[in-house]
Design an enzyme around this catalytic site. Structure first.
Site, short mmCIF file in Angstrom:
data_model
loop_
_atom_site.label_atom_id
_atom_site.label_comp_id
_atom_site.label_asym_id
_atom_site.label_seq_id
_atom_site.Cartn_x
_atom_site.Cartn_y
_atom_site.Cartn_z
N TYR A 39 51.86 28.91 45.90
CA TYR A 39 51.96 27.93 44.83
C TYR A 39 52.22 26.56 45.45
O TYR A 39 51.58 26.20 46.43
CB TYR A 39 53.04 28.37 43.81
CG TYR A 39 52.85 27.70 42.48
CD1 TYR A 39 51.66 27.86 41.77
CD2 TYR A 39 53.83 26.89 41.94
CE1 TYR A 39 51.45 27.24 40.56
CE2 TYR A 39 53.64 26.25 40.71
CZ TYR A 39 52.44 26.43 40.04
OH TYR A 39 52.25 25.80 38.83
N LYS A 94 36.38 49.70 29.40
CA LYS A 94 35.27 49.16 30.18
C LYS A 94 35.78 48.59 31.50
O LYS A 94 35.17 48.75 32.55
CB LYS A 94 34.57 48.07 29.36
CG LYS A 94 33.19 47.74 29.82
CD LYS A 94 32.18 48.69 29.22
CE LYS A 94 30.77 48.27 29.52
NZ LYS A 94 29.78 49.08 28.79
#
Length: 423
Positions: A39, A94
């Site tokens: 970060y 899926k």
């Protein structure tokens, strides 16, 4: 489904933690130094590089291996217009298939927008997140316009699996079945019952592979789509032919192939008996086919048959296609999945079916033998060789047709030879 099975399905999705997906961290993240790289301030470096060259997002982020599985919930499984939120378990499912079979990461996105323009705008705005978009469970006719609009707007693959995924598996099974029946694609008469996403896409793909449109009869709820009908939408108009046949029985008289993507028990034994010698029947309505295999095979011993069910031979299952098609497309950073890539997937699936099935496949399906023939015209979904056959064919076609951003991957096997042999 039995009450016990229904409860087991609910428990599977609820326990020990809700849902079927989680996010995993892929880089070390245990020290202050790693925190500063992941970060602030380290993350500013890839941000600056991507701002300078957007293509570098494929190097510095997960975009190149991330697919959005996106629905508006207007045609969920066989349940119809459930709404976007109720479609989420299917989209998560899926995602599991993408990850399991092709190691592709997925964000499932459920968009509360039944208006196609609102849906198109929403997907287009979030598209920079992804390397590809798999549209799912969107009702016809909106699905045709939605997919085409997004293909034109975006520079990543947009693939409506209910259309092209089904079409690819249907085409692969049909090519192999015709070989066994000693018939040619360009010569056969085809009847397609169902003019929605799957039916239209299947017939379009078969036409691209050599089937003749004048030899196709497509039926919707009003019967045969013929040139005398008015007010047909564009996707149906392309199948409007000069014919005096109006009913399914009339359409099937002398036909070589029946493809059903419609509803249960709509094809009678008498209709089947009226078909040409050595017919091919793909009765894909799920869970109840247009004609049950037991009835069909009792009526015709020269028949080759497929269904959408796993408890009968020759299951037409989209999982044979979409994970591997996206794998090949992502690995060459394709801008789209074009017809040539779809046909390459068809031929790869055909070729795999001709290879002797390994023991692991036979054990999974409790078979003592499994070889190309009337009850094995399509690979099994748990065949581990699918990843070796389909992605290289798709990637090679993407490179050859100029839609790939990168070259054929070095870690892939030697480039497969292009083949248009349907015999």
């Amino acid at each position: 489904m039995s009450d016990a099975f229904k409860q087991a399905a609910l428990d599977y999705h609820a326990k020990p933690r809700p849902g079927k997906l989680a996010i995993a961290i892929t880089k070390p993240f245990t020290t202050p130094e790693e925190l500063s790289l992941a970060y602030s301030p380290g993350v500013a470096e890839p941000v600056t590089e991507i701002q300078r060259d957007p293509e570098l997002a494929f190097r510095y982020t997960s975009r190149g291996n991330l697919v959005g599985v996106i629905t508006n919930g207007t045609a969920v499984l066989g349940l119809g217009r459930t709404g976007a939120l109720a479609g989420k378990p299917v989209m998560e499912g899926k995602a599991v298939l993408f990850k399991k079979f092709a190691d592709i990461d997925v964000f499932d996105i459920e968009v509360d927008a039944s208006d196609p323009d609102a849906f198109i705008e929403t997907v287009a705005r979030i598209a920079p997140t992804f390397g590809g978009i798999n549209l799912e469970d969107i009702a016809a006719p909106d699905c045709f316009r939605i997919e085409q609009a997004l293909i034109e707007k975006l520079d990543i693959p947009v693939f409506h699996d209910d259309q092209h995924g089904t079409a690819i598996i249907v085409a692969a099974g049909l090519v192999n079945a015709l070989q066994l029946q000693e018939k040619l694609l360009e010569d056969i008469r085809i009847v397609c019952l169902g003019a929605g996403a799957a039916g239209v896409a299947s017939m379009n793909l078969l036409a691209a592979m050599g089937a003749r449109r004048e030899n196709m009869l497509m039926l919707d709820r009003q019967g045969v789509i013929h040139s005398g009908r008015e007010g047909l939408p564009p996707e149906k108009q392309s199948f409007a032919v000069e014919t005096d046949r109006r009913t399914l029985a009339e359409a099937l008289d002398g036909a070589d192939v029946f493809i059903g993507v419609s509803g249960p028990r709509l094809m009678s034994v008498d209709m089947l008996k009226g078909m040409a010698p050595r017919p091919v029947v793909f009765a894909l309505s799920n869970p109840i086919p247009e004609i049950m295999p037991s009835d069909a095979l009792a009526a015709r011993d020269d028949l080759i048959m497929a269904t959408g069910r796993s408890d009968f031979p020759n299951q037409v299952n989209n999982v044979l296609g979409f994970p591997y098609i996206f794998r090949g497309a992502l690995d060459v950073r394709a801008r789209r999945i074009n017809t040539e890539m779809q046909i390459a997937a068809v031929h790869a699936l055909c070729a795999l079916t001709h290879e002797p099935a390994p023991r692991v496949v036979m054990e999974a399906y409790r078979q003592t033998s499994l070889s190309f023939g009337p009850e094995y015209i399509i690979p099994k979904p748990l065949d581990p060789r699918l990843i070796e056959f389909v992605p290289p064919a798709v990637a090679a076609a993407a490179v050859d047709t100029g839609v790939a951003r990168s070259s054929y991957p070095a870690h892939y096997p030697a480039r497969p030879e292009a083949s248009n042999n349907l015999e």
